[in-house]
Design a protein around this motif. Structure first.
Motif, mmCIF file in Angstrom:
data_model
loop_
_atom_site.group_PDB
_atom_site.id
_atom_site.type_symbol
_atom_site.label_atom_id
_atom_site.label_comp_id
_atom_site.label_asym_id
_atom_site.label_seq_id
_atom_site.Cartn_x
_atom_site.Cartn_y
_atom_site.Cartn_z
ATOM 1 N N THR A 167 0.861 -1.193 0.000
ATOM 2 C CA THR A 167 0.000 0.000 0.000
ATOM 3 C C THR A 167 0.892 1.236 0.000
ATOM 4 O O THR A 167 1.213 1.766 1.057
ATOM 5 N N HIS A 177 1.608 8.638 4.217
ATOM 6 C CA HIS A 177 1.768 8.651 5.672
ATOM 7 C C HIS A 177 2.567 7.447 6.166
ATOM 8 O O HIS A 177 3.318 7.550 7.145
ATOM 9 N N VAL A 178 2.448 6.315 5.476
ATOM 10 C CA VAL A 178 3.239 5.139 5.858
ATOM 11 C C VAL A 178 4.717 5.396 5.558
ATOM 12 O O VAL A 178 5.594 5.017 6.346
ATOM 13 N N GLU A 185 -2.151 10.979 8.069
ATOM 14 C CA GLU A 185 -3.144 9.957 7.743
ATOM 15 C C GLU A 185 -4.541 10.452 8.111
ATOM 16 O O GLU A 185 -5.484 10.354 7.339
ATOM 17 N N ARG A 215 -6.438 13.097 5.996
ATOM 18 C CA ARG A 215 -7.149 12.701 4.775
ATOM 19 C C ARG A 215 -8.665 12.817 4.953
ATOM 20 O O ARG A 215 -9.404 12.859 3.964
ATOM 21 N N PHE A 216 -9.132 12.870 6.186
ATOM 22 C CA PHE A 216 -10.565 12.954 6.420
ATOM 23 C C PHE A 216 -11.117 14.359 6.202
ATOM 24 O O PHE A 216 -12.326 14.557 6.180
ATOM 25 N N LEU A 232 -10.109 -0.800 5.803
ATOM 26 C CA LEU A 232 -9.633 0.075 6.868
ATOM 27 C C LEU A 232 -8.861 1.234 6.263
ATOM 28 O O LEU A 232 -8.294 1.132 5.177
ATOM 29 N N THR A 233 -8.837 2.349 6.980
ATOM 30 C CA THR A 233 -8.253 3.561 6.390
ATOM 31 C C THR A 233 -6.737 3.502 6.312
ATOM 32 O O THR A 233 -6.133 4.204 5.499
ATOM 33 N N SER A 234 -6.120 2.695 7.158
ATOM 34 C CA SER A 234 -4.666 2.623 7.129
ATOM 35 C C SER A 234 -4.202 1.258 7.649
ATOM 36 O O SER A 234 -4.724 0.781 8.646
ATOM 37 N N ASP A 253 -8.251 0.500 -1.773
ATOM 38 C CA ASP A 253 -7.706 1.517 -0.874
ATOM 39 C C ASP A 253 -8.818 2.459 -0.430
ATOM 40 O O ASP A 253 -9.668 2.863 -1.221
ATOM 41 N N TRP A 254 -8.772 2.830 0.818
ATOM 42 C CA TRP A 254 -9.744 3.819 1.309
ATOM 43 C C TRP A 254 -9.393 5.179 0.751
ATOM 44 O O TRP A 254 -8.222 5.529 0.565
ATOM 45 N N PRO A 300 -11.190 9.508 0.705
ATOM 46 C CA PRO A 300 -12.265 10.347 1.249
ATOM 47 C C PRO A 300 -13.544 10.281 0.426
ATOM 48 O O PRO A 300 -14.636 10.547 0.943
#
Lengths: 374, 125
Positions: free
Chosen positions: A124, A128-129, A173, A176-177, B67-69, B104-105, B107
């Protein structure tokens, strides 16, 4: 009742007491060492390790352990569990006055954590990762620099970035919301690029290079400003209640401390002072990092431990406020060179951590009802 | 409430049915899942767009979450709470909650109400 099944086998719960012991050992010994340095006669003279290795115990032994534990619990990879185990081993070696062995264990822990993030990134590839993974790499890099006997100001910069980048990645992370403009996205990357450049320059054998030190502190101040402007916790108009509101308040306070620390660090660098001069460093580590801990733990700990938590009360903010008072007093003491003020600040800071532990212990409940019932 | 299938994915018409009891079960399952809330965002997992697929059958309820992450420490808790919520709604059926990494999540998966509460101005596009 019919069979209920989740896709994630639970391994964490059985190891909690042992793991909690590792964290507590590092925290208590690191704190005690710090207090002895400020003049509190808490330890017998022969207890050299907590004093001599105060910084390493706090960053690698405690924070390294807690962060890698949290990631191992999230990632569900067997290899990832080696990171907190190695961090705990490092603490034991440090307390046994074996700093070489401690450093090796902590270096291995940092590398394992970095590899864990690399595995996630392969699957993925998200920003942020990558930022959190860069933080883990800073843990390993700082520890390697320590082993190579580089100036401690350089080691501290890398270790400091381990903590700050881990937090910066987590907050990115969550950002992003909420809407983020192109400028905000670019600004975030620019700040991180500045910090990365500073770290690379610091690692080259030009120790205490003032420009790199100033750039490192400037990146901290700029990151704080970014967070104060764009972070989820700082957005107006979002309805928050309960622990989410508590978290937001702690984070805002922490970002303010990070901004002050960054500004003070830049001012010091302009005066030719080393990166780890008293003042801004502890403001960053205690004011910013512990505000993050006090803000996040009431949400993360119940989830990790599968326990409910009672709603926050008026006393819940006390630990972060006492810590802030201690940070302010410490800053004054460092600026004036006043040992009694530093000693008083140390006592306040230790009290804040104890108060926080008490708050968590008294608010955690068992058994664990669903989130909807909390 | 329809499941947001996520960007670029067609709606799963195979899981839709005009049978009234089937629709009632799906509504019941979705209502149960609105009780599962992310404690930091303060939004439920349906509004956050974590529900990728929901299959409600007479003997089994199977939910797939995004899940978001992958590094989020809340993942286990959210999954467990979803299991509990569905089990409470359907005590006589097997409940299975899975996590997918194939999607992938983003918004865009969030519901309109959540997006509005979090400051998105979808009216401007």
């Amino acid at each position: 009742m019919r069979k209920a099944e989740s896709a994630r086998p639970r391994r964490f719960a059985a190891a909690v007491p042992l793991l909690a012991l590792g964290a507590a050992l590092a925290l208590i010994s690191g704190l005690a060492g710090g207090l002895v340095r400020m003049g509190w006669p808490l330890l017998p003279e022969r207890a050299l390790a907590p004093v001599a290795l105060h910084g390493a115990l706090m960053v690698c032994g405690f924070f390294g352990f807690v962060i890698s534990l949290e990631r191992a619990a999230a990632l569900h990879q067997r290899l990832a569990w080696a990171a907190p185990a190695l961090a705990a081993l490092g603490t034991l070696a440090a307390l046994a006055l074996q700093p070489g062995a401690a450093a090796l264990a902590w270096l291995a822990a940092g590398l394992v954590l970095t590899l864990a993030y690399a595995g996630v990134l392969r699957r993925t590839p998200v920003l942020h990762v990558a930022v959190e993974g860069a933080g883990a790499l800073c843990w390993a890099g700082g520890t390697l620099l320590w082993m190579l006997d580089r100036p401690f100001s350089v080691v501290v910069a890398w270790w400091g970035s381990f903590l700050v980048l881990t937090i910066a990645g987590e907050r990115r992370e969550l950002a992003r919301f909420v809407p983020l403009s192109a400028g905000a996205r670019s600004g975030y990357l620019a700040v991180l690029a500045l910090q990365a450049t500073a770290l690379v320059v610091l690692a080259v054998p030009w120790h205490d290079h003032p420009l790199a030190a100033g750039a490192w502190w400037a990146s901290m101040a700029l990151l704080a400003l970014w967070l104060l402007r764009f972070d989820l916790a700082c957005r107006a108009g979002i309805n928050r209640a309960g622990w989410a509101l508590h978290t937001a308040r702690c984070l805002r306070l922490g970002y303010a401390w990070l901004a002050l620390a960054g500004g003070w660090g830049v001012a010091n660098a302009l005066r030719g002072m080393p990166l780890d001069a008293p003042g801004p460093l502890h403001m960053l580590l205690l004011g910013f990092v512990f505000a993050m801990v006090f803000g996040h733990a009431p949400i993360v700990l119940p989830a990790l431990l599968r326990r409910a938590i009672a709603a926050p009360s008026g006393i819940t903010l006390a630990p972060v406020l006492v810590m802030s008072a201690g940070v302010a007093l410490r800053g004054l003491g460092d600026a004036l060179g006043a040992a009694p003020l530093r000693a008083g600040a140390g006592a306040l800071q230790a009290l804040a951590i104890l108060a926080f532990a008490a708050v968590m212990l008294t608010r955690l409940r068992r058994p664990s009802p669903p989130l909807s019932a909390r | 409430m329809p499941i947001n299938p996520g960007r670029g994915r067609p709606a799963d018409h195979g899981a839709m049915d005009t049978n009234d009891s089937f629709d009632a079960d799906r509504r019941k399952a979705m209502d149960a899942l609105t009780q599962v809330v992310d404690p930091e965002i303060c939004e439920n997992i349906v509004e956050l767009g974590l529900v990728e697929r929901l299959q409600v059958e007479p003997a089994i309820v199977e939910l797939t979450l995004v899940l978001t992450s992958p590094t989020c420490p809340m993942g286990d808790a959210i999954i467990d709470d979803a299991v509990q919520a569905l089990q409470q709604a359907f005590p006589d059926r097997e409940v299975r909650v899975l996590e997918t990494h194939e999607v992938d999540w983003s918004p865009q998966r969030m519901g309109a109400a959540a997006r509005k509460r979090l400051g998105w101005d979808d009216a401007q596009g």
